[in-house]
Design a protein around this motif. Structure first.
Motif, PDB file in Angstrom:
ATOM      1  N   THR A 133       0.867  -1.186   0.000  1.00  0.00           N
ATOM      2  CA  THR A 133       0.000   0.000   0.000  1.00  0.00           C
ATOM      3  C   THR A 133       0.899   1.230   0.000  1.00  0.00           C
ATOM      4  OG1 THR A 133      -0.164   0.009   2.429  1.00  0.00           O
ATOM      5  CG2 THR A 133      -1.858  -1.207   1.200  1.00  0.00           C
ATOM      6  N   THR A 135       1.090   5.749  -0.246  1.00  0.00           N
ATOM      7  CA  THR A 135       0.450   7.062  -0.282  1.00  0.00           C
ATOM      8  C   THR A 135       1.377   8.115  -0.863  1.00  0.00           C
ATOM      9  OG1 THR A 135      -0.743   8.769   0.960  1.00  0.00           O
ATOM     10  CG2 THR A 135       1.076   7.688   2.106  1.00  0.00           C
ATOM     11  N   ARG A 166      -3.099  -0.743  -2.819  1.00  0.00           N
ATOM     12  CA  ARG A 166      -3.966   0.407  -2.519  1.00  0.00           C
ATOM     13  C   ARG A 166      -3.133   1.676  -2.588  1.00  0.00           C
ATOM     14  NH1 ARG A 166      -5.246   2.519   2.681  1.00  0.00           N
ATOM     15  NH2 ARG A 166      -4.308   0.652   3.588  1.00  0.00           N
ATOM     16  N   GLY A 168      -3.148   5.995  -1.886  1.00  0.00           N
ATOM     17  CA  GLY A 168      -3.814   7.134  -1.261  1.00  0.00           C
ATOM     18  C   GLY A 168      -3.111   8.432  -1.607  1.00  0.00           C
ATOM     19  N   SER A 170      -2.372  11.763   0.699  1.00  0.00           N
ATOM     20  CA  SER A 170      -2.515  12.284   2.060  1.00  0.00           C
ATOM     21  C   SER A 170      -2.901  13.759   2.088  1.00  0.00           C
ATOM     22  CB  SER A 170      -1.197  12.107   2.826  1.00  0.00           C
ATOM     23  OG  SER A 170      -0.199  12.974   2.289  1.00  0.00           O
ATOM     24  N   TYR A 185      -0.524   3.256   5.731  1.00  0.00           N
ATOM     25  CA  TYR A 185       0.068   2.856   4.452  1.00  0.00           C
ATOM     26  C   TYR A 185       1.451   2.298   4.747  1.00  0.00           C
ATOM     27  CZ  TYR A 185      -3.666   5.335   2.063  1.00  0.00           C
ATOM     28  OH  TYR A 185      -4.898   5.741   1.614  1.00  0.00           O
TER      29      TYR A 185
END
Length: 284
Positions: A133, A135, A166, A168, A170, A185
């Protein structure tokens, strides 16, 4: 006093009042939390006001795109942009110029950081991030999105959406550090200056999160002035503003960026950023 002298006095007074009524306004991309930004840029506003002899206001914005929009709409005449947001703003307002950058901004870097649970070892070679994952910072960030995405796709040979389990965004570098440290993450990309400041200030637990890769250098932050400031604030204003920014040598002000000094900048300095943004499809 004769009629002509009275008329001349009134005209001069009107011009002078009009000149002093113009308020010079600037903003900055929100790359850290709002309280830190206000502390930094309200000091800058006072410095500019004293040196330029006009009223200067700092206007905070909520996002990178909002900073670009404020510049486009002439709500601000100066902005502390990142490499990408500066390119975007100057494309929207032709005749605008990058005029100053931090000495360090000529050789900026992104750091990839990882939570201890990711078990990714620090290395000079690009790490294997497949299936983790991840970000980014803001969608408009040079050091937190543009350059990291470029290096991920170049080194791993596929789009970021196909690399990570995944993804993201932030919103800013401080939150990226917080989210990775908390394990929300496994890996993230941050502005190296924000990371180093957090480590120096003891606001990040380096037992939980560490740097796993440092990018090559690239040009990043800069002060960009909007086209037309000489018409609004007087002939030679742009040149005086540029020199005022380059002369910013107060240790407290410089430390708040943090930068060791400011040096001249030019739009051509940011062509590599524009080319990368075109290559990965962030601008046409």
């Amino acid at each position: 006093m004769g009629l002509f002298k009275i008329a001349a006095f009134i005209t001069l007074s009107t011009i002078t009042s009009s000149a002093f009524a113009a308020v010079f306004t600037f903003t900055a991309i929100p790359d850290e939390n709002e309280s830190q930004l206000r502390t930094r840029f309200e000091k800058v506003a006072l410095y500019l006001e004293k040196e330029l002899g006009i009223e200067v206001n700092y206007v905070p914005v909520k996002s990178y795109s909002a900073a670009v929009t404020a510049f486009r709409n002439n709500q601000v005449q100066l902005a502390w942009f990142g490499g990408l947001s500066g390119v975007q703003a100057r494309r929207l307002v032709p005749g605008s110029d990058a005029i100053a950058q931090g000495n360090e901004d000529q050789f900026f870097q992104s750091y990839f950081i990882a939570h201890e649970s990711a078990e990714v070892l620090s290395s000079d070679s690009f790490p294997n991030l497949n299936g983790l994952t991840f970000t980014f910072g803001s969608k408009g960030s040079t050091s937190g999105r543009l350059m990291p995405q470029f290096y991920i796709e170049r080194n791993l040979g596929k789009k970021t959406k196909d690399v990570f389990k995944r993804i993201g965004f932030s919103g800013d570098h401080s939150r990226t550090i917080t989210q990775v440290e908390a394990g929300a993450y496994q890996v993230g990309a941050v502005n190296y200056k924000v990371w180093e400041t957090a480590v120096e200030n003891g606001t990040v637990d380096t037992n939980k999160v560490k740097v796993i890769w440092q990018s090559p250098t690239y040009p990043d932050y800069q002060w960009t002035v909007r086209a037309g400031v000489d018409e609004t604030f007087g002939e030679g204003f742009k040149e005086r503003l540029t020199q005022t920014l380059l002369n910013m040598n107060d240790p407290d002000l410089l430390a708040s960026f943090p930068r060791s000094s400011f040096v001249p900048a030019d739009n051509l300095d940011y062509e590599p950023i524009e080319n990368v943004a075109k290559a990965i499809g962030l601008i046409d």
